[in-house]
Write a protein that holds these residues in place. Structure first.
Motif, PDB file in Angstrom:
ATOM      1  N   LYS A  79       0.851  -1.190   0.000  1.00  0.00           N
ATOM      2  CA  LYS A  79       0.000   0.000   0.000  1.00  0.00           C
ATOM      3  C   LYS A  79       0.883   1.234   0.000  1.00  0.00           C
ATOM      4  O   LYS A  79       1.737   1.389   0.856  1.00  0.00           O
ATOM      5  N   ARG A  80       0.674   2.081  -1.001  1.00  0.00           N
ATOM      6  CA  ARG A  80       1.414   3.337  -1.122  1.00  0.00           C
ATOM      7  C   ARG A  80       0.415   4.428  -1.504  1.00  0.00           C
ATOM      8  O   ARG A  80      -0.154   4.378  -2.591  1.00  0.00           O
ATOM      9  N   GLU A  81       0.215   5.373  -0.610  1.00  0.00           N
ATOM     10  CA  GLU A  81      -0.709   6.476  -0.862  1.00  0.00           C
ATOM     11  C   GLU A  81      -2.039   5.937  -1.389  1.00  0.00           C
ATOM     12  O   GLU A  81      -2.670   5.136  -0.728  1.00  0.00           O
ATOM     13  N   ALA A 114      -9.964  -4.020  -1.787  1.00  0.00           N
ATOM     14  CA  ALA A 114     -10.319  -4.151  -0.364  1.00  0.00           C
ATOM     15  C   ALA A 114      -9.530  -3.162   0.492  1.00  0.00           C
ATOM     16  O   ALA A 114     -10.036  -2.704   1.522  1.00  0.00           O
ATOM     17  N   TRP A 115      -8.322  -2.821   0.073  1.00  0.00           N
ATOM     18  CA  TRP A 115      -7.509  -1.839   0.781  1.00  0.00           C
ATOM     19  C   TRP A 115      -7.946  -0.412   0.471  1.00  0.00           C
ATOM     20  O   TRP A 115      -7.383   0.529   1.016  1.00  0.00           O
ATOM     21  N   GLY A 116      -8.882  -0.238  -0.450  1.00  0.00           N
ATOM     22  CA  GLY A 116      -9.348   1.099  -0.811  1.00  0.00           C
ATOM     23  C   GLY A 116      -8.472   1.814  -1.822  1.00  0.00           C
ATOM     24  O   GLY A 116      -8.577   3.039  -1.986  1.00  0.00           O
ATOM     25  N   ALA A 117      -7.633   1.082  -2.525  1.00  0.00           N
ATOM     26  CA  ALA A 117      -6.739   1.694  -3.508  1.00  0.00           C
ATOM     27  C   ALA A 117      -7.519   2.110  -4.752  1.00  0.00           C
ATOM     28  O   ALA A 117      -8.513   1.477  -5.123  1.00  0.00           O
ATOM     29  N   GLU A 118      -7.046   3.150  -5.391  1.00  0.00           N
ATOM     30  CA  GLU A 118      -7.641   3.611  -6.647  1.00  0.00           C
ATOM     31  C   GLU A 118      -7.052   2.887  -7.849  1.00  0.00           C
ATOM     32  O   GLU A 118      -7.704   2.747  -8.878  1.00  0.00           O
ATOM     33  N   GLU A 119      -5.797   2.471  -7.711  1.00  0.00           N
ATOM     34  CA  GLU A 119      -5.159   1.752  -8.813  1.00  0.00           C
ATOM     35  C   GLU A 119      -4.045   0.866  -8.288  1.00  0.00           C
ATOM     36  O   GLU A 119      -3.638   0.963  -7.136  1.00  0.00           O
ATOM     37  N   ILE A 120      -3.600  -0.002  -9.180  1.00  0.00           N
ATOM     38  CA  ILE A 120      -2.480  -0.891  -8.895  1.00  0.00           C
ATOM     39  C   ILE A 120      -1.396  -0.521  -9.899  1.00  0.00           C
ATOM     40  O   ILE A 120      -1.692  -0.277 -11.069  1.00  0.00           O
TER      41      ILE A 120
END
Length: 173
Positions: A79-81, A114-120
């Motif tokens: 997880k980054r930003e 699930a972590w709420g990230a916008e992109e990978i």
């Protein structure tokens, strides 16, 4: 074929994971699959210390895919930003082309959501056009950003060319 099961890597997996990662990218064993970097880099891809660092890094998971109790693939998720970094992706050369990689990517995307990230996001050696095309077929796109290859740091291999760099790819999740 038995289905894949997923879990987080533990320290007892380190040696097996180093062997898997090396076999997917370096040396003669990697030539059994199509993800080899053996024509671009010699030396190691990772080592036990590097794998342990991924396991223990804050916000990081080293996801292991098993089939019938055997580790057959792995990937790092960190997880980054507002995004999740996807790295250390490796599939056993004997299973490349059998859908394992697609399944691992789908699980990584599920976790990122699930972590709420916008992109990978990921980085791929720019000269690996076949590998970049594989990711593009799975919805990743080139961002136009590049990172230098860490020349002089043998932990990442011994470059066989002087023009290596990483291209960043991203996919909304």
């Amino acid at each position: 074929m038995p289905e894949l099961t997923f879990r987080d890597a533990t320290f007892t997996d380190v040696d097996t994971l180093v062997e898997l990662i090396e076999s997917a990218y370096r040396g003669d064993a990697s030539r059994a699959g199509w993800t080899t970097e053996a024509d671009l880099l010699a030396g190691q891809r990772t080592d036990p210390e590097g794998v342990r660092e991924v396991i223990t890094a804050p916000g990081s998971r080293l996801l292991v895919a098993e089939r019938a109790g055997e580790i057959v693939a792995c990937c790092q998720l960190q997880k980054r930003e507002a995004y999740v970094y996807f790295g250390m992706f490796s599939v056993s050369p004997s299973l490349q082309g059998a859908g394992v990689g697609k399944t691992v990517i789908a699980e990584a995307e599920r976790i990122a959501r699930a972590w709420g990230a916008e992109e990978i996001r990921m980085t791929v050696i720019r000269q690996r056009e076949d590998l970049i095309a594989f990711y593009e077929r799975r919805g990743f796109g080139r961002t136009g950003r590049f990172e230098p290859f860490p020349y002089g740091d043998e932990r990442f291999g011994l470059p066989l060319r002087d023009d290596l760099e990483f291209a960043e790819l991203a996919k909304p999740v």
